[in-house]
Scaffold this active site. Structure first.
Site, short mmCIF file in Angstrom:
data_model
loop_
_atom_site.label_atom_id
_atom_site.label_comp_id
_atom_site.label_asym_id
_atom_site.label_seq_id
_atom_site.Cartn_x
_atom_site.Cartn_y
_atom_site.Cartn_z
N ARG A 156 -13.38 26.40 0.97
CA ARG A 156 -13.31 24.97 1.30
C ARG A 156 -13.48 24.15 0.06
O ARG A 156 -14.21 24.56 -0.87
CB ARG A 156 -14.45 24.58 2.26
CG ARG A 156 -14.30 25.08 3.66
CD ARG A 156 -15.62 25.02 4.38
NE ARG A 156 -16.62 25.85 3.69
CZ ARG A 156 -17.90 25.95 4.03
NH1 ARG A 156 -18.37 25.24 5.02
NH2 ARG A 156 -18.72 26.74 3.37
N GLY A 259 -15.99 13.13 16.14
CA GLY A 259 -15.87 11.88 15.41
C GLY A 259 -14.42 11.51 15.18
O GLY A 259 -13.56 11.72 16.04
N CYS A 266 -5.46 20.84 3.94
CA CYS A 266 -5.13 22.10 4.62
C CYS A 266 -4.90 21.99 6.12
O CYS A 266 -3.82 22.34 6.60
CB CYS A 266 -6.22 23.13 4.34
SG CYS A 266 -6.24 23.67 2.64
N LYS A 325 -13.64 14.14 3.47
CA LYS A 325 -14.97 14.63 3.86
C LYS A 325 -15.90 14.32 2.68
O LYS A 325 -15.41 13.99 1.59
CB LYS A 325 -14.95 16.13 4.17
CG LYS A 325 -14.67 17.04 2.98
CD LYS A 325 -14.77 18.51 3.40
CE LYS A 325 -14.66 19.44 2.21
NZ LYS A 325 -14.74 20.84 2.56
N1 LIG Z 1 -7.10 23.58 -1.64
C1 LIG Z 1 -7.74 24.39 -0.81
O1 LIG Z 1 -8.90 24.12 -0.45
C2 LIG Z 1 -7.08 25.65 -0.31
C3 LIG Z 1 -7.85 26.64 0.31
C4 LIG Z 1 -7.22 27.80 0.78
C5 LIG Z 1 -5.85 27.99 0.61
N2 LIG Z 1 -5.13 26.99 0.00
C6 LIG Z 1 -3.69 27.25 -0.22
O2 LIG Z 1 -3.54 27.71 -1.57
C7 LIG Z 1 -2.29 27.25 -2.11
C8 LIG Z 1 -2.54 26.47 -3.40
O3 LIG Z 1 -3.26 25.31 -3.06
P1 LIG Z 1 -3.99 24.42 -4.16
O4 LIG Z 1 -4.77 23.40 -3.38
O5 LIG Z 1 -4.68 25.27 -5.16
O6 LIG Z 1 -2.71 23.73 -4.84
P2 LIG Z 1 -2.66 22.73 -6.09
O7 LIG Z 1 -1.54 21.82 -5.86
O8 LIG Z 1 -4.05 22.20 -6.34
O9 LIG Z 1 -2.32 23.69 -7.34
C9 LIG Z 1 -1.07 24.29 -7.58
C10 LIG Z 1 -0.90 24.50 -9.08
O10 LIG Z 1 0.29 25.24 -9.29
C11 LIG Z 1 0.92 24.77 -10.49
N3 LIG Z 1 2.33 25.18 -10.48
C12 LIG Z 1 3.36 24.67 -9.74
N4 LIG Z 1 4.50 25.35 -10.00
C13 LIG Z 1 4.18 26.34 -10.90
C14 LIG Z 1 4.90 27.38 -11.53
N5 LIG Z 1 6.20 27.58 -11.30
N6 LIG Z 1 4.25 28.17 -12.41
C15 LIG Z 1 2.93 27.99 -12.67
N7 LIG Z 1 2.19 27.03 -12.10
C16 LIG Z 1 2.80 26.21 -11.22
C17 LIG Z 1 0.68 23.26 -10.43
O11 LIG Z 1 0.81 22.68 -11.72
C18 LIG Z 1 -0.77 23.20 -9.89
O12 LIG Z 1 -1.73 23.20 -10.94
C19 LIG Z 1 -1.62 26.44 -0.99
O13 LIG Z 1 -0.76 27.28 -0.27
C20 LIG Z 1 -2.80 26.03 -0.11
O14 LIG Z 1 -2.40 25.80 1.23
C21 LIG Z 1 -5.70 25.86 -0.48
O1 LIG Z 2 -17.56 19.75 12.65
C1 LIG Z 2 -16.68 19.30 11.90
C2 LIG Z 2 -16.28 19.96 10.70
C3 LIG Z 2 -15.26 19.40 9.92
N1 LIG Z 2 -14.67 18.23 10.28
C4 LIG Z 2 -13.57 17.67 9.46
O2 LIG Z 2 -12.61 18.69 9.22
C5 LIG Z 2 -11.95 18.47 7.97
C6 LIG Z 2 -11.91 19.75 7.14
O3 LIG Z 2 -13.20 20.10 6.72
P1 LIG Z 2 -13.53 21.49 5.95
O4 LIG Z 2 -13.05 22.62 6.76
O5 LIG Z 2 -14.95 21.46 5.57
O6 LIG Z 2 -12.68 21.30 4.61
P2 LIG Z 2 -11.43 21.97 3.89
O7 LIG Z 2 -11.77 22.00 2.45
O8 LIG Z 2 -10.21 21.28 4.35
O9 LIG Z 2 -11.40 23.54 4.36
C7 LIG Z 2 -10.54 24.01 5.41
O10 LIG Z 2 -9.23 24.27 4.91
C8 LIG Z 2 -9.18 25.24 3.82
C9 LIG Z 2 -7.74 25.33 3.32
O11 LIG Z 2 -6.94 26.14 4.11
C10 LIG Z 2 -9.69 26.58 4.35
O12 LIG Z 2 -9.60 27.56 3.30
C11 LIG Z 2 -11.13 26.41 4.84
O13 LIG Z 2 -11.60 27.66 5.38
C12 LIG Z 2 -11.14 25.32 5.92
O14 LIG Z 2 -12.49 25.10 6.37
C13 LIG Z 2 -12.70 17.30 7.31
O15 LIG Z 2 -11.95 16.12 7.49
C14 LIG Z 2 -14.01 17.22 8.08
O16 LIG Z 2 -14.55 15.90 8.11
C15 LIG Z 2 -15.07 17.57 11.45
O17 LIG Z 2 -14.53 16.51 11.81
N2 LIG Z 2 -16.06 18.13 12.22
#
Ligand SMILES: NC(=O)c1ccc[n+]([C@@H]2O[C@H](COP(=O)([O-])OP(=O)(O)OC[C@H]3O[C@@H](n4cnc5c(N)ncnc54)[C@H](O)[C@@H]3O)[C@@H](O)[C@H]2O)c1
Ligand SMILES: O=c1ccn([C@@H]2O[C@H](COP(=O)(O)OP(=O)(O)O[C@H]3O[C@H](CO)[C@@H](O)[C@H](O)[C@H]3O)[C@@H](O)[C@H]2O)c(=O)[nH]1
Length: 428
Positions: A156, A259, A266, A325
């Site tokens: 997260r 809420g 995501c 958040k």
């Molecule tokens: N952000 C999260 O909390 C989270 C959590 C779990 C999974 N994910 C998933 O992980 C993936 C990445 O998400 P993110 O939030 O890290 O994305 P992001 O946009 O923060 O980062 C992507 C990076 O890739 C780089 N990039 C783009 N094209 C490229 C290329 N051809 N070669 C090298 N670098 C390149 C960009 O410059 C950027 O720095 C997504 O599929 C997302 O859904 C995100």
């Molecule tokens: O009881 C709750 C818990 C969360 N939220 C809302 O839900 C959203 C997402 O919150 P959170 O899950 O903490 O944040 P993310 O960083 O978006 O993480 C989610 O999305 C990521 C990207 O896929 C996953 O990797 C994580 O497991 C998943 O929790 C926010 O707007 C929160 O305010 C609520 O409204 N009520």
């Protein structure tokens, strides 16, 4: 082990820094030179607790960053952590990830040892088989030594390092025992320190596990919001109700905060993507569609409650909290966005406050007023709404006395009720 990580955003940077901390040699690859420079200087390109410390410790030693894919064949395993945004219809846009997958394949065209390319990005079940594996193979010019696997990420924002290093589970989606063993070699230093379940499956199932996880959590919040709206109609407190419901182990006490709804980079994107993918297969996932609809409705309900007290046309309304958040400046899909849009549509004058996210929101809404404290946002306001549960809002007290009309509608149950303040909870 030498690991290359392509993409240095939220996920890639966290994963690269944590792998280095676990003792691996890591090369982070990104097309953005500023990101690469920051990493090499030991600075975090994103704000995450603990990340800067890890980068400062390992940059220039076990962790190096580059814009070149030359490091790919020199490594043992390559992770792809590239963004997978939404198309207009909600379906997944694989353009950037496909390009990176093909480029990784090209770099591996002449490699004579087996090499595993692991998709870390969130992708729909058919993405690997239909698009990403063919892209890697096309790039690698059919080199049979290259294999593709899937390892979804569950961290997260705001607790990314901690979540990555102490997961509940890790999921290995592979097509061979060799690839599963490779992923074990990558994660064994983590699993030696921290007890997590290891799920071994195929790449498509691994992809679906990630969507099912996010769809479940987002739907759980929407269900809690639906129940919360019902509680409000009966004059009951949804928090008291759900605290008791959460005592059932089958439900768990987490993610029961009702809420103004879920936002972020995501949940909205991933629920839309799996709904679009299911519709593509001629299935309408009715419950997931309802989860989105309930989420879209909550900001409107927040403002309806405000309208019970204040005529919005011409009213000055304080919006407290802009981030999706607390503990982040990320406003992507924040519930503050539809809240501000609707307030403006109804003719209200908006004054917004957030401890860290105001600059980001200013790019989205340059025309509204931004206050530098909650107190100054409230001063002279005809009404206030709370959209993000920042701790500092719990301490607000006499600041409400400076409002023209002390009315607050709390979308996160963070403000204390008190005498002299007309307080409305969204679901309590
Ligand atoms: N952000 C999260 O909390 C989270 C959590 C779990 C999974 N994910 C998933 O992980 C993936 C990445 O998400 P993110 O939030 O890290 O994305 P992001 O946009 O923060 O980062 C992507 C990076 O890739 C780089 N990039 C783009 N094209 C490229 C290329 N051809 N070669 C090298 N670098 C390149 C960009 O410059 C950027 O720095 C997504 O599929 C997302 O859904 C995100
Ligand atoms: O009881 C709750 C818990 C969360 N939220 C809302 O839900 C959203 C997402 O919150 P959170 O899950 O903490 O944040 P993310 O960083 O978006 O993480 C989610 O999305 C990521 C990207 O896929 C996953 O990797 C994580 O497991 C998943 O929790 C926010 O707007 C929160 O305010 C609520 O409204 N009520």
């Amino acid at each position: 082990m030498h690991i290359s990580v392509i993409g240095s955003g939220y996920v890639g940077t966290t994963v690269a820094a944590c792998f280095a901390d676990l003792g691996h040699e890591v090369t982070a690859i990104d097309i953005d030179e500023d990101v690469v420079d920051a990493l090499n200087e030991g600075r975090a390109p994103i704000d995450e607790p603990g990340l800067e410390e890890l980068l400062a410790t390992h940059a220039g030693d076990r962790l190096e960053a580059t814009t070149s894919y030359d490091a790919v064949p020199a490594s043992d395993v390559t992770f792809l952590a590239i963004g997978t945004p939404s198309n207009e219809d909600g379906s997944i846009d694989l353009t950037a990830l496909e390009a990176a997958a093909e480029a990784a394949g090209e770099a591996l065209a002449d490699k004579s040892e087996r090499h595993l390319v692991v998709i870390k990005s969130t992708v729909t079940p058919t993405s690997i088989g239909d698009v990403l594996e063919p892209a890697v193979r096309r790039g690698a010019n059919g080199n049979e030594n290259v294999e593709v696997g899937m390892n979804p990420e569950f961290l997260r924002e705001g607790s990314a390092v901690d979540d990555f290093l102490t997961p509940d589970k890790v999921v290995f989606g592979t097509d061979s025992e060799w690839a599963t063993e490779k992923l074990h070699a990558v994660f064994d230093p983590l699993l030696d320190e921290h007890d997590a379940d290891v799920v071994e499956t195929d790449p498509a199932t691994a992809s679906m596990i990630k969507y099912a996880n996010n769809a479940f959590l987002a739907s759980k919040i929407s269900l809690v919001n639906d129940i919360g709206n019902v509680c409000k109609e009966f004059g009951l407190d949804a928090y008291e109700v759900m605290a008791a419901v959460g005592l059932d182990d089958r439900i768990s006490e987490q993610f029961l905060r009702s809420g103004v709804g879920w936002g972020g980079s995501c949940f909205p994107k991933d629920v839309d993507a799996i709904v679009a993918a299911a519709r593509d297969e001629d299935y309408d996932p009715a419950l997931l569609e309802a989860a989105v609809e309930i989420n879209d409705r909550q900001p409107e309900r927040l403002l309806e409650l405000l309208e019970d007290h204040v005529d919005l046309a011409g009213a000055r309304v304080a919006v407290l909290g802009l981030a999706f958040k607390p503990q982040t400046d990320d406003i992507r899909n924040s519930r503050a966005i539809p809240t501000i849009e609707t307030l403006r549509d109804r003719g209200a004058e908006v004054v917004a406050y957030d401890p860290v996210a105001a600059d980001n929101m200013r790019e989205r809404f340059p025309e509204i007023e931004y206050a530098d404290s909650a107190a100054s946002a409230l001063e002279g306001a005809d009404g206030a709404v709370v959209v993000t549960d920042w701790d500092e809002f719990a301490a607000l007290d006499e600041e409400f006395d400076a409002m023209a009309d002390p009315v607050v509608v709390d979308g996160r149950r963070i403000v204390e009720r008190r005498d002299g303040l007309a307080y409305e909870g969204l679901t309590w």
